[in-house]
Structure formats: C-alpha cells, structure tokens
Design an enzyme around this catalytic site. Structure first.
Site, PDB file in Angstrom:
ATOM      1  N   ARG A 159       0.979  -1.342  -0.165  1.00  0.00           N
ATOM      2  CA  ARG A 159      -0.072  -0.072  -0.046  1.00  0.00           C
ATOM      3  C   ARG A 159       0.701   1.140  -0.182  1.00  0.00           C
ATOM      4  O   ARG A 159       2.212   1.163   0.640  1.00  0.00           O
ATOM      5  CB  ARG A 159      -1.156   0.248   1.306  1.00  0.00           C
ATOM      6  CG  ARG A 159      -0.607  -0.054   2.894  1.00  0.00           C
ATOM      7  CD  ARG A 159      -1.733   0.306   3.876  1.00  0.00           C
ATOM      8  NE  ARG A 159      -0.622  -0.286   4.938  1.00  0.00           N
ATOM      9  CZ  ARG A 159      -1.509   0.094   6.169  1.00  0.00           C
ATOM     10  NH1 ARG A 159      -3.089   0.338   6.076  1.00  0.00           N
ATOM     11  NH2 ARG A 159      -0.647  -0.027   6.750  1.00  0.00           N
ATOM     12  N   ASN A 208      -4.454   8.461   4.631  1.00  0.00           N
ATOM     13  CA  ASN A 208      -4.611   7.103   6.519  1.00  0.00           C
ATOM     14  C   ASN A 208      -3.036   7.477   6.821  1.00  0.00           C
ATOM     15  O   ASN A 208      -2.258   7.180   5.703  1.00  0.00           O
ATOM     16  CB  ASN A 208      -4.823   6.195   6.177  1.00  0.00           C
ATOM     17  CG  ASN A 208      -5.171   4.672   7.650  1.00  0.00           C
ATOM     18  OD1 ASN A 208      -5.650   5.025   7.513  1.00  0.00           O
ATOM     19  ND2 ASN A 208      -4.150   4.052   7.200  1.00  0.00           N
ATOM     20  N   GLU A 209      -2.640   7.860   7.358  1.00  0.00           N
ATOM     21  CA  GLU A 209      -1.209   7.676   8.152  1.00  0.00           C
ATOM     22  C   GLU A 209      -0.568   8.229   7.006  1.00  0.00           C
ATOM     23  O   GLU A 209       0.448   7.563   6.169  1.00  0.00           O
ATOM     24  CB  GLU A 209      -0.617   6.553   8.698  1.00  0.00           C
ATOM     25  CG  GLU A 209      -1.588   6.016   9.779  1.00  0.00           C
ATOM     26  CD  GLU A 209      -1.427   4.697  10.291  1.00  0.00           C
ATOM     27  OE1 GLU A 209      -0.243   3.762   9.906  1.00  0.00           O
ATOM     28  OE2 GLU A 209      -2.111   4.178  11.927  1.00  0.00           O
ATOM     29  N   TRP A 235       1.415  -7.361  12.641  1.00  0.00           N
ATOM     30  CA  TRP A 235       2.166  -6.913  12.462  1.00  0.00           C
ATOM     31  C   TRP A 235       3.930  -6.895  13.239  1.00  0.00           C
ATOM     32  O   TRP A 235       5.076  -6.195  12.835  1.00  0.00           O
ATOM     33  CB  TRP A 235       2.212  -5.367  11.665  1.00  0.00           C
ATOM     34  CG  TRP A 235       1.895  -4.943  12.121  1.00  0.00           C
ATOM     35  CD1 TRP A 235       1.211  -4.133  12.876  1.00  0.00           C
ATOM     36  CD2 TRP A 235       2.149  -3.699  13.684  1.00  0.00           C
ATOM     37  NE1 TRP A 235       0.043  -3.344  13.677  1.00  0.00           N
ATOM     38  CE2 TRP A 235       1.322  -2.746  14.173  1.00  0.00           C
ATOM     39  CE3 TRP A 235       3.236  -3.323  14.098  1.00  0.00           C
ATOM     40  CZ2 TRP A 235       1.676  -1.398  15.401  1.00  0.00           C
ATOM     41  CZ3 TRP A 235       3.950  -2.857  15.041  1.00  0.00           C
ATOM     42  CH2 TRP A 235       2.682  -2.238  15.513  1.00  0.00           C
ATOM     43  N   GLU A 267      -6.623   4.550  15.707  1.00  0.00           N
ATOM     44  CA  GLU A 267      -6.468   3.272  15.659  1.00  0.00           C
ATOM     45  C   GLU A 267      -6.208   3.576  16.814  1.00  0.00           C
ATOM     46  O   GLU A 267      -5.637   3.817  17.676  1.00  0.00           O
ATOM     47  CB  GLU A 267      -6.169   3.391  14.695  1.00  0.00           C
ATOM     48  CG  GLU A 267      -6.778   2.975  13.273  1.00  0.00           C
ATOM     49  CD  GLU A 267      -5.589   3.053  12.122  1.00  0.00           C
ATOM     50  OE1 GLU A 267      -5.307   2.079  11.891  1.00  0.00           O
ATOM     51  OE2 GLU A 267      -6.138   3.359  11.025  1.00  0.00           O
ATOM     52  N   GLU A 310      -3.666  -8.328   6.503  1.00  0.00           N
ATOM     53  CA  GLU A 310      -4.178  -8.622   8.080  1.00  0.00           C
ATOM     54  C   GLU A 310      -5.241  -9.201   8.945  1.00  0.00           C
ATOM     55  O   GLU A 310      -5.486  -8.730   9.251  1.00  0.00           O
ATOM     56  CB  GLU A 310      -4.499  -6.716   8.114  1.00  0.00           C
ATOM     57  CG  GLU A 310      -2.938  -5.753   7.582  1.00  0.00           C
ATOM     58  CD  GLU A 310      -3.639  -3.997   8.037  1.00  0.00           C
ATOM     59  OE1 GLU A 310      -4.707  -4.146   7.475  1.00  0.00           O
ATOM     60  OE2 GLU A 310      -3.047  -3.710   8.755  1.00  0.00           O
ATOM     61  N   LYS A 311      -4.914  -9.909   8.201  1.00  0.00           N
ATOM     62  CA  LYS A 311      -6.148 -11.357   8.001  1.00  0.00           C
ATOM     63  C   LYS A 311      -5.922 -11.624  10.041  1.00  0.00           C
ATOM     64  O   LYS A 311      -7.214 -12.232  10.836  1.00  0.00           O
ATOM     65  CB  LYS A 311      -6.475 -11.830   7.476  1.00  0.00           C
ATOM     66  CG  LYS A 311      -5.329 -13.071   7.087  1.00  0.00           C
ATOM     67  CD  LYS A 311      -5.764 -14.623   6.000  1.00  0.00           C
ATOM     68  CE  LYS A 311      -4.046 -15.002   5.914  1.00  0.00           C
ATOM     69  NZ  LYS A 311      -3.059 -13.950   5.099  1.00  0.00           N
ATOM     70  N   PHE A 312      -4.617 -11.636  10.974  1.00  0.00           N
ATOM     71  CA  PHE A 312      -4.819 -12.472  12.289  1.00  0.00           C
ATOM     72  C   PHE A 312      -4.678 -10.657  13.053  1.00  0.00           C
ATOM     73  O   PHE A 312      -4.086 -11.036  14.395  1.00  0.00           O
ATOM     74  CB  PHE A 312      -3.259 -13.166  11.785  1.00  0.00           C
ATOM     75  CG  PHE A 312      -3.015 -14.272  10.914  1.00  0.00           C
ATOM     76  CD1 PHE A 312      -4.438 -15.423  12.094  1.00  0.00           C
ATOM     77  CD2 PHE A 312      -2.487 -14.400  10.023  1.00  0.00           C
ATOM     78  CE1 PHE A 312      -4.039 -16.408  10.770  1.00  0.00           C
ATOM     79  CE2 PHE A 312      -3.029 -15.616   9.442  1.00  0.00           C
ATOM     80  CZ  PHE A 312      -3.794 -16.091  10.210  1.00  0.00           C
ATOM     81  N   HIS A 313      -4.694  -9.721  12.561  1.00  0.00           N
ATOM     82  CA  HIS A 313      -5.041  -8.580  13.139  1.00  0.00           C
ATOM     83  C   HIS A 313      -6.494  -8.708  14.009  1.00  0.00           C
ATOM     84  O   HIS A 313      -7.636  -8.844  13.424  1.00  0.00           O
ATOM     85  CB  HIS A 313      -5.250  -7.415  12.639  1.00  0.00           C
ATOM     86  CG  HIS A 313      -4.438  -6.037  13.119  1.00  0.00           C
ATOM     87  ND1 HIS A 313      -5.305  -5.366  14.306  1.00  0.00           N
ATOM     88  CD2 HIS A 313      -3.981  -4.705  13.320  1.00  0.00           C
ATOM     89  CE1 HIS A 313      -5.333  -4.401  14.564  1.00  0.00           C
ATOM     90  NE2 HIS A 313      -4.120  -4.060  14.222  1.00  0.00           N
TER      91      HIS A 313
END
Ligand code: GAL
Length: 680
Positions: free
Chosen positions: A128, A166-167, A332, A324, A372-375
């Site tokens: 990204r 974003n950021e 991460w 956030e 980010e599926k494990f976030h």
C-alpha cells in the site's frame, strides 16, 4: 441514537470542533471496511455496532480501487448503500477521502509515480501507499478523487468528519526519485533563496562539496562516505513538508465542498520519526492519532501514556481523538501478543484519561483475507460470542457513563520538550556515540514521572511554558535561539528546568555552537564542557551520591553552578556530573551522564519537590492516576496495572460502577475507576 451533529459554517480550532460535538457520548468505533464483505453482512454489522454502543466509524480508507475502478469512472453505489445503512442505524461516519493507496491502474499508466529508495530500487504496487509524495500525477488524480467523494457525500447526514488519506508517510515517507530530486531543489530554493546561503548552511567547504548550480544537488542518495549531515537534515524536513502538502491540498479541496471538521490520523508515540506532526497540527481541525502497543515491552502501558500525552501536546492541550488502536493482538510485530482480559479497557480508558474524547479501533470486523487477517478487531473471526466482543460492549457502556468528561482538559504541571527536528539531528551519523538516541532520555524522564504519578505534557520547545512548574529538556541536541531563550525566561520567572547531556549542541543548520558545550544552554546552566568522553559498550561509572551511570560522561566545568554529584571512577574521576544553578526566581539543573533508572527516579523526585509538583493522587507504584478538569469540575482517573487490590484517597462518585467514594477508593487488580470529585 445520537443527535445529529451541527458543526456550524466552518470548522475552527481543535477545541472548538470537539466542543461542538453535540452527541450524547464520547466517540466510540473504528475503521469499517464493508467492501471486504458481502452485503448480507452489513446489516448484521450495524446491528452489532448498536449492541456495542458504537457511534462513529471510519469508512472508505482503502477504497480508491473500488470507487474508481478505471480512470474517471466512479462507482459509488455500494458506498451510498453503506452510508444510508449506517445512518438508519444511528451510526455516524468519519468519511475517508480514499486517497491512502492508489489503484493498480494508476501505477501501470504512470510508473514514474512509484517511490524509489536511496539506492534507486523501485517500491512496486502490491502493498500500500506505493506513490512518491512529490508526484504531480498522484497529486492530480488523488485530488480528483477527493472532489468526487466530497462532492457526493458533503451533505450526507451520516458524515460528521472527514479523514484525509491514512497515516500519511507510514510506508513512503522518503522518496529519492528524480521527481523528488527536482521538488527537493525547489524546496531548497524557497528555504535558502540563493546558493551561497545553501553552501554556507550545508558547510560545503568541507570535502569539496561546494555547489555551483542548483541542478547539481540531489537527495541524499546512497553515497560512498558519510552524506552531508545538513543535506540529510534538510531532506528530512523536505520529506515531512511534502507529505504535509498532500494533507493541505486535500484539505483545500474539502474546504470548498464540505462543512464537517477535517482530520488525518497521526502516528505519534510509536517511534515514528519521519513526520514533524507538530508542524502539521494547524492543518487539521482536530488532532487524531493511532497507537499500538509494543508487545515485546512489558512496560508497554508507559509507551501508551506517552503517546497520549504527546498527542495532547501536539493538540495544544485540547481534547483529541484516538483514531486507531487494537482490541487485542496486531499482526505486524514479530510476536503478536494478545491482550489479557481487562487490558483493552485499561488501554482505552488510559487514552481517555489523557485527553482523548473518543476511542476508535482498527478495525470493526477481522478480515478473512489479506495481510491483516490475523489482526484483532471489534468483531473477531470467532464472532460476537467472544471475550473481545464482550469487552467491546463493556467499553461501549463505560464510555456512555463517562459522557460528561467530554471537552475537559488534563491537568499537568510538568512539560517535557520534544522536537522532531532535534530527533532527526541527534540521530544523524558521525556522532560521538551510537548509544545516544532521542527516545532514550525522553522515555527515561517520562518513566520516572509516570512512576511518581505525575502527568506531563509533551510539548514543542516553542510552546508557552508559563503554566508549568517544571520543564525537562532531554537530549535537545538542536535548538533554536528563541527556544533556548524561552527556557531561560521560564527559569528566571521561577520555574525549575533540567537539561540532559548532548543538548544545545547545534543550531538549526546543524552547526556546532562554539565556546563549549552545551552551547545554547551554557549560560543558563552555568557549566562549560570542553570535551566529551563517551563510554565503551557496557562500561559503567559511579557517582559520589551512590548513583551509577553508563553511555556518556563529559569533561565539565561547573564555573557558575553548584555541584550535586561528581564521578568517582571512569575516565573523569572528580569531574561534576550533576549540577544546579539558581537563576532569578528559579533553578536550572544539568545532567551530564546517563543515570540508571533508580538514580533517574531520585533525580526526578528532587526536581518535583523543588518545583512543588504533586501527583494527581497518592497512589502505589503501578497505579496510573490522571486528573481531567473543566472549570470547577474535575475527574480522577485511576488505572490499576498491578496484580493487587489498592486503595487511594478519593471523594466523589465513581462513574463506571456508580459507587460513592467517601474518602477512599478501593480498586481491584487490573481495574479502572473514574471519580467525579466533590467540589471542595
Ligand atoms: C495502521 C493503519 C491501519 C492498519 C493498522 C494495523 O497503521 O492505519 O490501516 O494497517 O495499522 O495495525
């Protein structure tokens, strides 16, 4: 359901915006990415949001590729439906400009907009933020998108806030491509006007670096030897300004189309070094911040408090928004430690204690695909029948019970000076010791204050210091004359100040201040250092007050200061290490070495004592105490990070349980209390 928000004709200063928040609660919610899910899920989302007490979600942050699937072809149907659904459910929206990450078609059509590293390597799409911050193509296309999104949703009743990008700079803060090089030259022309001035500032008489033409200048790309330090420093300044220019450009477009307040999420307090957020604060209507715990740090809650106090400092003391954080683990870090029961509540309410008027998370529903599926999320993969979702609902109820504190401010008698430029400069290469980092002494002093139960504002050296009793200047390596002067005036007027080693050394051009260290603070402190004596790795020294220290010593003369402690061994036995000079109605202390933690705690205790600063409440170690205040009214937050029940003095009504505290608050292990204090 929340009342609709009327932000008036134009968004104003941060406090004005937060005060105009007319809802009946504190903001609570998170990033909502419905485009990752089939539409059938959306109504369940809204139903669960209502159950949890969610009242604000950020929508559309990474939606560019779906909103504009081909150049100039916009597809807003799905977003229309999402916003309507949220509105019908009473959920308000912080709508993104959706420019955070460009779609693949844009990079394919314009590969020149991809960022390049210092060694020339291209950073390709597939992650990204794959864009050069100076790219005119990116700027033009992103602003077209802002125009389209804002034009369509400016009047949508769900939208109460705008979320630029974003950021900014999270992954692409520094680009070394030819487009950036040209933009850097333009920025330098603005800063210096002519080449003579640049040559002087960059000290190019050294190593045959003299420039005869602007076109000869490049970003500090990979070089043979050490790159010119002022060139590096200016490139860091330029890079922060380029990202800020994107924020400003999007804001300009928004201002012509929308009335709601505009923000962008900063990343203050996680070691994010590249954006000088202090200089960005004027470009948002309210300051918002993202914060994630460092799982490997057993004292991560101190890092959280620091981030919150720094965000408040950037916001000029006004309430701010936590855009956030995480309900549990992130994905991460090397080992993504989950939050234990109760930790989510302690974390979120610590931000509120320190001035947040809203707590949002990344993200609403845990993704099932992508990086980010494990976030963690508010709704985990396992669904709502989980510890996380139950704690989310509990937090929603807590925040409702705390509605009255919205708009109040945090009490702080102590300031720690913090300047991104000093950070950049002190960590350039070719310095006396690699063991000096900016965060080190900042965190050490902050930690000592935290353990003492004392709240500090983390502020820029140019901030108004008159309201403080104690000001700490850790490792303020680069300092402007005016800011050094302001510290002197603060002390003369009765304040106590403490400056730590390797401060005041250079001016904004990164030129040494001659005549002895610590240059800019020499007269104020009454000391003069003739030579640095950094220590070897692991080497320790002792002081005659029983303290130990490492990393740094210096050959210091206390010409006009009282010596409080001297070295008894190491390279400089008998040389002063800690001094104090009475100045006007106040006093200026100098710390010439890296004191260990117990010695730092003792030093801070003496400073607090001299300055007459007391903790928000007397509390056992590990219990965080902070006070928010609004005129006559005040609220005491107490967060128990220990494994034991504790008692502290308190008079008033505890808002989370409804209990009355008649002189004493009993706080079980891991619990949080917020006492509306009786007026005395
Ligand atoms: C933030 C970012 C979010 C998400 C989150 C994960 O840096 O804004 O989009 O990636 O981190 O922790």
């Amino acid at each position: 359901m929340l009342e609709p928000v009327d932000f008036g004709a134009a968004a104003g200063a941060p406090s004005a915006v937060m005060r105009r928040w007319q809802g009946n609660g504190i903001y609570f919610g998170g990033d909502y990415n419905p485009e990752q899910w089939p539409e059938e899920t959306w109504s369940e989302d809204v139903e669960l949001m209502r159950r949890a007490g969610v009242n604000l979600v950020s929508v559309g942050i990474f939606s560019w590729a779906l909103l504009e699937p081909a150049p100039g072809r916009f597809e807003f149907g799905w977003l229309d439906r999402v916003l309507d659904l949220l509105h019908d459910g009473g959920i308000q929206v912080d709508l993104a400009t959706a420019t955070a990450s460009p779609p693949p078609w844009l990079a394919r059509a314009h590969p020149e907009m991809l960022p390049r590293r210092a060694d020339g390597a291209i950073l390709w799409p597939g992650g990204r933020q794959a864009y050069c911050p100076s790219s005119p193509v990116f700027r033009e296309r992103s602003l077209e998108l802002v125009r389209a999104v804002a034009g369509r949703y400016a009047e949508h009743p769900a939208v109460v806030m705008w979320h630029v990008s974003n950021e900014l700079g999270c992954h692409n803060a520094h680009c070394y491509c030819d487009v950036s090089a040209e933009a850097f030259r333009g920025w330098l022309r603005e800063r210096y006007g002519d080449l003579d001035r640049l040559n002087d500032a960059w000290g190019t008489a050294f190593w045959s670096q003299h420039y005869g033409d602007w076109a000869e200048i490049n970003p500090p790309r990979t070089v043979t030897a050490f790159a010119n330090p002022t060139q590096q420093l200016d490139f860091l300044r330029f890079s922060s300004d380029e990202l800020r220019a994107q924020l400003r450009a999007e804001r300009e477009v928004l201002k012509t189309l929308v009335r709601q307040p505009i923000t962008t999420n900063f990343m203050i307090g996680m070691g994010v070094k590249h954006m000088d957020y202090q200089s960005w604060a004027d470009d948002v209507d309210l300051v918002s911040n993202d914060h994630y715990l460092t799982a490997a740090d057993p004292q991560a809650h101190l890092g959280l408090s620091f981030a919150a106090d720094h965000t408040r400092g950037v916001a000029g003391g006004d309430p701010w928004l936590l855009m956030e954080h995480s309900t549990s683990a992130v994905q991460w870090q090397p080992r993504n430690v989950a939050k234990l029961p109760g930790q989510l509540r302690r974390n979120s309410l610590a931000h509120v204690a320190r001035g947040a008027d809203g707590v949002l998370f990344f993200q609403w529903r845990a993704s099932r695909a992508g990086a980010e599926k494990f976030h963690s999320a508010l709704v985990p993969h396992a669904g709502p029948d989980t510890k996380v979702f139950r704690e989310v609902c509990q937090l929603g109820a807590d925040l409702k019970a705390l509605a009255e504190i919205r708009g109040s401010r945090v009490d702080a008698d102590v300031a720690i000076l913090f300047d991104w430029e000093a950070w950049w400069a002190v960590e350039l290469d070719s310095h006396p010791s690699v063991d000096i980092t900016y965060a080190d002494r900042v965190n050490a002093l902050y930690g000592a204050l935290w353990r003492a139960g004392v709240t500090a504002d983390i502020v820029h050296p140019s901030a108004d210091l008159s309201g403080y009793r104690l000001v700490l200047a850790p490792t303020l390596f680069l300092v402007r004359d005016a800011d050094a002067d302001a510290l002197r005036r603060f002390v003369e007027a009765g304040g106590t100040a403490a400056v730590t080693y390797f401060s005041g050394i250079v001016d904004p051009d990164d030129h040494i201040r001659l005549g002895g260290y610590p240059g800019a603070f020499r007269d104020l402190l009454g000391v003069r250092t003739e030579e640095f004596f950094p220590l070897r790795e692991g080497e320790r020294v002792r002081l005659d007050d029983g303290s130990t220290a490492d990393v740094w010593t210096e050959w210091l003369h206390a010409d006009d200061a009282e010596v409080l402690a001297s070295y008894t061994d190491g390279p400089l036995p008998g040389v002063p290490a800690l001094t104090r000079r009475p100045v006007g109605a106040g006093a200026a202390w100098y710390v010439g070495t890296r004191l260990d933690e117990p010695a730092t705690d003792r030093l801070v205790a003496r400073l607090l004592d001299e300055a007459g600063v007391r903790p928000a409440a007397p509390a056992p170690t590990g219990v965080e105490v902070v006070r928010r205040r609004d005129g006559e009214r005040s609220w005491l937050f107490a967060i128990n990070h220990t494994d034991a029940e504790v008692r502290l003095p308190a008079h008033g009504d505890e808002l989370l349980t409804g209990a009355r505290c008649a002189g004493e608050l009993t706080l079980p292990a891991g619990e949080v209390a917020v006492v509306r204090e009786d007026r005395t």
